[in-house]
Design a protein around this motif. Sequence first.
Motif, PDB file in Angstrom:
ATOM      1  N   ALA A  72      17.526   3.100 -72.232  1.00 36.06           N
ATOM      2  CA  ALA A  72      18.785   3.223 -71.504  1.00 36.06           C
ATOM      3  C   ALA A  72      18.870   2.407 -70.228  1.00 36.06           C
ATOM      4  O   ALA A  72      19.917   2.309 -69.631  1.00 36.06           O
ATOM      5  N   ALA A  73      17.770   1.819 -69.767  1.00 35.06           N
ATOM      6  CA  ALA A  73      17.756   1.227 -68.436  1.00 35.06           C
ATOM      7  C   ALA A  73      18.626  -0.019 -68.299  1.00 35.06           C
ATOM      8  O   ALA A  73      19.105  -0.319 -67.225  1.00 35.06           O
ATOM      9  N   ARG A  74      18.825  -0.726 -69.402  1.00 36.33           N
ATOM     10  CA  ARG A  74      19.520  -2.017 -69.287  1.00 36.33           C
ATOM     11  C   ARG A  74      20.944  -1.863 -68.761  1.00 36.33           C
ATOM     12  O   ARG A  74      21.426  -2.704 -68.013  1.00 36.33           O
ATOM     13  N   LEU A  75      21.607  -0.783 -69.134  1.00 35.59           N
ATOM     14  CA  LEU A  75      22.982  -0.593 -68.688  1.00 35.59           C
ATOM     15  C   LEU A  75      23.065   0.175 -67.384  1.00 35.59           C
ATOM     16  O   LEU A  75      24.140   0.522 -66.937  1.00 35.59           O
ATOM     17  N   LYS A  76      21.962   0.460 -66.741  1.00 32.57           N
ATOM     18  CA  LYS A  76      21.965   1.242 -65.505  1.00 32.57           C
ATOM     19  C   LYS A  76      21.514   0.423 -64.303  1.00 32.57           C
ATOM     20  O   LYS A  76      20.952   0.940 -63.346  1.00 32.57           O
ATOM     21  N   GLY A  77      21.702  -0.881 -64.325  1.00 37.96           N
ATOM     22  CA  GLY A  77      21.429  -1.723 -63.170  1.00 37.96           C
ATOM     23  C   GLY A  77      20.020  -2.261 -63.096  1.00 37.96           C
ATOM     24  O   GLY A  77      19.643  -2.872 -62.091  1.00 37.96           O
ATOM     25  N   PHE A  78      19.232  -2.076 -64.134  1.00 36.60           N
ATOM     26  CA  PHE A  78      17.832  -2.491 -64.126  1.00 36.60           C
ATOM     27  C   PHE A  78      17.703  -3.999 -63.907  1.00 36.60           C
ATOM     28  O   PHE A  78      16.959  -4.463 -63.041  1.00 36.60           O
ATOM     29  N   GLU A  79      18.429  -4.773 -64.682  1.00 36.78           N
ATOM     30  CA  GLU A  79      18.341  -6.237 -64.589  1.00 36.78           C
ATOM     31  C   GLU A  79      18.850  -6.751 -63.243  1.00 36.78           C
ATOM     32  O   GLU A  79      18.225  -7.622 -62.617  1.00 36.78           O
ATOM     33  N   SER A 282      13.513  -5.446 -88.403  1.00 44.43           N
ATOM     34  CA  SER A 282      14.892  -5.164 -88.821  1.00 44.43           C
ATOM     35  C   SER A 282      15.494  -3.997 -88.044  1.00 44.43           C
ATOM     36  O   SER A 282      16.718  -3.885 -87.935  1.00 44.43           O
ATOM     37  N   LEU A 283      14.630  -3.130 -87.499  1.00 42.45           N
ATOM     38  CA  LEU A 283      15.106  -1.985 -86.702  1.00 42.45           C
ATOM     39  C   LEU A 283      15.133  -2.291 -85.207  1.00 42.45           C
ATOM     40  O   LEU A 283      15.384  -1.391 -84.409  1.00 42.45           O
ATOM     41  N   SER A 284      14.893  -3.545 -84.844  1.00 43.38           N
ATOM     42  CA  SER A 284      14.824  -3.902 -83.421  1.00 43.38           C
ATOM     43  C   SER A 284      16.146  -3.685 -82.697  1.00 43.38           C
ATOM     44  O   SER A 284      16.182  -3.638 -81.467  1.00 43.38           O
ATOM     45  N   PHE A 285      17.221  -3.516 -83.457  1.00 46.50           N
ATOM     46  CA  PHE A 285      18.518  -3.271 -82.827  1.00 46.50           C
ATOM     47  C   PHE A 285      18.529  -1.983 -82.011  1.00 46.50           C
ATOM     48  O   PHE A 285      19.359  -1.813 -81.115  1.00 46.50           O
ATOM     49  N   ASN A 286      17.602  -1.039 -82.309  1.00 48.75           N
ATOM     50  CA  ASN A 286      17.646   0.242 -81.612  1.00 48.75           C
ATOM     51  C   ASN A 286      17.400   0.094 -80.111  1.00 48.75           C
ATOM     52  O   ASN A 286      17.965   0.829 -79.306  1.00 48.75           O
ATOM     53  N   ALA A 287      16.571  -0.873 -79.706  1.00 52.50           N
ATOM     54  CA  ALA A 287      16.326  -1.097 -78.278  1.00 52.50           C
ATOM     55  C   ALA A 287      17.519  -1.763 -77.599  1.00 52.50           C
ATOM     56  O   ALA A 287      17.638  -1.732 -76.377  1.00 52.50           O
ATOM     57  N   PHE A 288      18.390  -2.364 -78.380  1.00 53.10           N
ATOM     58  CA  PHE A 288      19.555  -3.071 -77.843  1.00 53.10           C
ATOM     59  C   PHE A 288      20.858  -2.403 -78.271  1.00 53.10           C
ATOM     60  O   PHE A 288      21.919  -3.020 -78.211  1.00 53.10           O
ATOM     61  N   PHE A 289      20.749  -1.145 -78.711  1.00 57.98           N
ATOM     62  CA  PHE A 289      21.931  -0.462 -79.240  1.00 57.98           C
ATOM     63  C   PHE A 289      23.068  -0.383 -78.226  1.00 57.98           C
ATOM     64  O   PHE A 289      24.234  -0.627 -78.575  1.00 57.98           O
ATOM     65  N   PRO A 290      22.792  -0.047 -76.958  1.00 58.70           N
ATOM     66  CA  PRO A 290      23.886  -0.059 -75.978  1.00 58.70           C
ATOM     67  C   PRO A 290      24.521  -1.446 -75.840  1.00 58.70           C
ATOM     68  O   PRO A 290      25.740  -1.554 -75.653  1.00 58.70           O
ATOM     69  N   THR A 291      23.685  -2.492 -75.927  1.00 57.52           N
ATOM     70  CA  THR A 291      24.215  -3.863 -75.833  1.00 57.52           C
ATOM     71  C   THR A 291      25.128  -4.170 -77.016  1.00 57.52           C
ATOM     72  O   THR A 291      26.207  -4.762 -76.848  1.00 57.52           O
TER      73      THR A 291
END
Length: 469
Positions: A72-79, A282-291
């Motif tokens: 969840a961190a990517r959409l919470k200002g982490f970058e 093929s399941l790597s989308f789960n880490a980028f699901f919010p994206t």
Amino acid sequence: MPSSIKSAKKSFDEVSEEIHVHDPVASTFDVDAEFGGHEARLQLERKLLRKLDMRMSILILIYILNYTRRSAARLKGFEADLHLKGQQFNTLLSILYVGYILMQIPSNMFLNYIGKPSLYLPICMMIWGMISCLTGATNNFTGALLTRFFLGFVEAAFFPGSLFLLSKWYKRSELGLRTALLGMQGKLGHSAWRWLFYIEGALTIFVAVIAIFILPDFPRNSHRFLSPEEMRLTEVRMREDVGVGDGDETEHKDSRFPGLFEALGDWRVYWLALALTSMVVSLSFNAFFPTLTATLGYSSTITLLLCAPPWIFATLVAFAVSRHSDKVGERCFHIVVPLAIGLVGFIIAAATMKLAARYVALFLMAQSYAGFICFLAWTSNTFARPPSKRAVALAFVNAFSQLGNVAGSYVWQKFWGPTYLNSYAICISTNGLCIVMCLIFRRVLARQNQKLEEQEKATGRPKGFRYLI
């Protein structure tokens, strides 16, 4: 030649024969009579499973704390707060898997040796909770890189260790559903992502302390919460499931590294490891699901809310598929079908940018995780005995598959968005490869079951061990 290396060179038939041990004592009397008859045994067995499920349930809470922090961190200002540029966020994702890959086999071998998961797993959890808190205090890429690197070393103990612990207590027909339960899941001057690490790090430490008093050890030394009768039933259940007990009687006493050379000398370990790696990519989308959900065009808050329904659906599918897999004693098609449906989701997402179609595609993609759950159970079922070999096999397959997570960190490049056509093409290819490898492996195990049946007829033995296919 050392005996441990000799044991690694046993043929597939010899390994199967070693598992197929007939217990002459058990055949001379009705085992149920020991527990007061069939109905009394069923009642005691239900009571035993309730006790085990209650204690094992804390593993689910730990997994949730771990996974939500990762995703969840990517959409919470982490970058933005760490001033990350280019591939730095992807590097932070992938660096965790260096230690995670290296430590899984040694960790599971050590866990099998000490036989104290109630202490070992919680201690590792406490350490990763502290490192998680330190992650929230980082102010730059280098600090985050270091904390993520060391986090991988201590996290390596949890998932393969939990799978091994489950396999010590539950029969093969009970593992699918339990594996599914395990695998599914700014204020005050700080950005939200920092509080995410602070709070979840502290919660992890708190839960770890509680886990010391809740988690069971292995059956041979778990006497604090089971009656003598329940302890005996545990031994009988595991012996009936495979034909031989799950204790030291199946181990090679003269081996310096029990299970290591046996597992690494079995080609099936590498086959399953490669198949799972392909699936993980093929399941790597789960880490980028919010994206990916953000490509629908909504705000950050609504995007996070829209992430929930596909995973709720995926959880329900995983439970249903795993339960049915356990009930009918079949694994392969319970892996292949969810993956094939996920394949349809990838194709839809790659073919259109229409909002409704892409959101439906996210549901189809997410439910393919049910195949991953059943695959883990299939791995544990395939390497039934000795337990030291199963410990290494589970750790190796899971550790090797993390290379898929490393590669997956670079599959969803920002400049490939918002269509992510190249990303979906990679997922379609790796998903298809895993499906083909599973079908081939099913045929191999079916032939081996046929050989076991022929051996039984030739020697007059009763029906014994069979691989779940």
